[in-house]
Design an enzyme around this catalytic site. Structure first.
Site, PDB file in Angstrom:
ATOM      1  N   ASP A  37       0.853  -1.190   0.000  1.00  0.00           N
ATOM      2  CA  ASP A  37       0.000   0.000   0.000  1.00  0.00           C
ATOM      3  C   ASP A  37       0.888   1.239   0.000  1.00  0.00           C
ATOM      4  O   ASP A  37       1.616   1.491   0.968  1.00  0.00           O
ATOM      5  CB  ASP A  37      -0.901  -0.025   1.235  1.00  0.00           C
ATOM      6  CG  ASP A  37      -1.965   1.063   1.209  1.00  0.00           C
ATOM      7  OD1 ASP A  37      -1.823   2.024   0.423  1.00  0.00           O
ATOM      8  OD2 ASP A  37      -2.936   0.952   1.978  1.00  0.00           O
ATOM      9  N   THR A  63      -9.327   6.688  -9.027  1.00  0.00           N
ATOM     10  CA  THR A  63      -9.817   7.229 -10.301  1.00  0.00           C
ATOM     11  C   THR A  63     -11.327   7.437 -10.359  1.00  0.00           C
ATOM     12  O   THR A  63     -11.853   7.760 -11.419  1.00  0.00           O
ATOM     13  CB  THR A  63      -9.402   6.304 -11.453  1.00  0.00           C
ATOM     14  OG1 THR A  63      -9.923   4.987 -11.211  1.00  0.00           O
ATOM     15  CG2 THR A  63      -7.885   6.235 -11.577  1.00  0.00           C
ATOM     16  N   TYR A 126     -11.014  15.158  -7.437  1.00  0.00           N
ATOM     17  CA  TYR A 126     -10.089  14.245  -8.108  1.00  0.00           C
ATOM     18  C   TYR A 126      -8.937  15.014  -8.735  1.00  0.00           C
ATOM     19  O   TYR A 126      -7.759  14.679  -8.528  1.00  0.00           O
ATOM     20  CB  TYR A 126     -10.841  13.449  -9.178  1.00  0.00           C
ATOM     21  CG  TYR A 126      -9.928  12.720 -10.137  1.00  0.00           C
ATOM     22  CD1 TYR A 126      -9.220  11.591  -9.738  1.00  0.00           C
ATOM     23  CD2 TYR A 126      -9.768  13.170 -11.452  1.00  0.00           C
ATOM     24  CE1 TYR A 126      -8.376  10.930 -10.613  1.00  0.00           C
ATOM     25  CE2 TYR A 126      -8.929  12.517 -12.335  1.00  0.00           C
ATOM     26  CZ  TYR A 126      -8.235  11.396 -11.918  1.00  0.00           C
ATOM     27  OH  TYR A 126      -7.402  10.758 -12.790  1.00  0.00           O
TER      28      TYR A 126
END
Length: 290
Positions: A37, A63, A126
C-alpha cells in the site's frame, strides 16, 4: 541494471506496463494495494530498499472522479500522499519515480491545447488530488518524471470504449455528450512512451494525436466495431450537451493536452487515436476469445 517496481499493477495501465516489460525481458516486480500500500511510508521505503529498486512506475491511483467529491480524504491519500511516499523512498534509496497524472488538473476554459507549463486550476476533488500528487512528488524528488495523460482506454479495464461497446450491443439508440473535448489515449502507447521516459525529469504530456469529443469518439467506435463484426444493436447515436447527464464532479469542457515536448524527445508525434482504437478493438476480440 534497471529493476522496476510497478505499483498498481492490477489496473488497466499497470496491466499494459507489465505486458510490455515482460515482452522486453526487463527485470521488474509488480504489486497492487493489497500487497504493498503506497499510503504506508514504511512499507514502501522498506520494499524499495530490500528489493534494490532502481525505478518506480506508479500506476496506482484513485480514479473514481465523482466519488472523490464525497471521498476526498481517500482520494487525497492515494493520489497525493502515495506519490509523496514514493518520492521519499526514491530519495532515501536512490530510485527514480515515474508517475501518471491527468488532464483534469486543468479547468478546461481554454480553446487551445494545454502545455506542461500552463497554470493548473483543477475543478474537482479528483483533479485537485492529482495536482497535489504532482507537487508533492516533484518537491520531494525533483528528478522524478510526471506524465499527464487523458481519456485512457485499454485491456483489461473499465473505460469509455468498453462501455460504449456494451451499450451498443444492448440498445438501439444512445445519447453521448458532444461538448467535452480531449485526446483519447491507448494504454499500450502510453506504456511504450513511459518506458522511454524512465530516466527523464519533469512534466510531460502524452495522448494519441488529434482531439475529439466524446460523441465523435463514440461514432468512430461504432464505425470500427461494425467493420470488425462486433455484435451491435445500436442504430443511432444522438449528440447531447453535458447538462443532460449531470455529474457530481465538474469536468473540463476542453482538456486537449499539447504533446510537443514529448514529440521533440521521441522525434515523432503519437499515432492517431483512430489508429490506436483499431488496434485496441482487434486486440479486444482476441482477448475475449481467451
Amino acid at each position: 541494471m534497471k529493476k522496476i517496481w510497478v505499483c498498481g499493477a492490477s489496473g488497466m495501465l499497470g496491466s499494459h506496463f507489465k505486458r510490455l516489460l515482460t515482452q522486453r525481458n526487463l527485470s521488474f516486480i509488480a504489486s497492487d494495494s493489497k500487497e504493498i500500500d503506497i499510503t504506508h511510508l514504511d512499507s514502501v521505503s522498506d520494499f524499495v530498499r530490500m528489493e534494490k529498486i532502481s525505478h518506480i512506475v506508479n500506476c496506482a491511483a484513485y480514479t473514481h472522479v465523482d466519488k472523490a467529491e464525497t471521498e476526498q480524504k481517500h482520494a487525497y491519500l492515494v493520489n497525493a500522499i502515495g506519490p509523496y511516499h514514493l518520492g521519499v523512498a526514491g530519495r532515501r534509496h536512490g530510485a527514480r519515480v515515474l508517475h501518471f497524472s491527468t488532464d483534469y488538473v486543468f479547468d478546461g476554459k481554454e480553446q487551445h491545447p494545454y502545455f506542461e507549463d500552463h497554470c493548473c486550476t483543477p475543478m474537482s476533488a479528483y483533479g485537485m488530488s492529482k495536482f497535489a500528487g504532482e507537487i508533492k512528488l516533484l518537491e520531494e524528488l525533483s528528478r522524478s518524471c510526471v506524465i499527464r495523460t487523458s481519456w485512457l482506454f485499454g485491456i483489461p479495464g473499465k473505460n469509455f470504449v468498453e462501455t460504449m461497446l456494451r451499450l451498443m450491443s444492448e440498445k438501439e439508440q444512445l445519447q453521448v455528450v458532444f461538448d467535452q473535448t480531449g485526446r483519447p489515449t491507448y494504454c499500450e502507447d502510453l506504456a511504450e512512451v513511459a518506458l522511454k521516459l524512465l530516466d527523464e525529469e519533469g512534466i510531460f504530456h502524452f495522448a494519441n494525436s488529434f482531439e475529439t469529443s466524446w460523441f465523435q469518439f463514440a461514432k468512430e467506435i461504432q464505425r470500427q466495431a461494425k467493420e470488425l463484426d462486433f455484435p451491435l444493436k445500436v442504430k443511432t447515436i444522438e449528440p447531447v450537451t453535458s447538462h443532460v447527464y449531470p455529474t457530481l464532479a465538474k469536468r473540463p469542457a476542453y482538456s486537449t493536452l499539447g504533446t510537443k515536448k514529448v514529440e521533440g524527445l521521441l522525434g515523432k508525434p503519437p499515432r492517431s487515436w483512430q489508429e490506436a482504437l483499431y488496434d485496441y478493438l482487434v486486440n479486444l476480440k482476441t482477448y475475449q476469445k481467451i
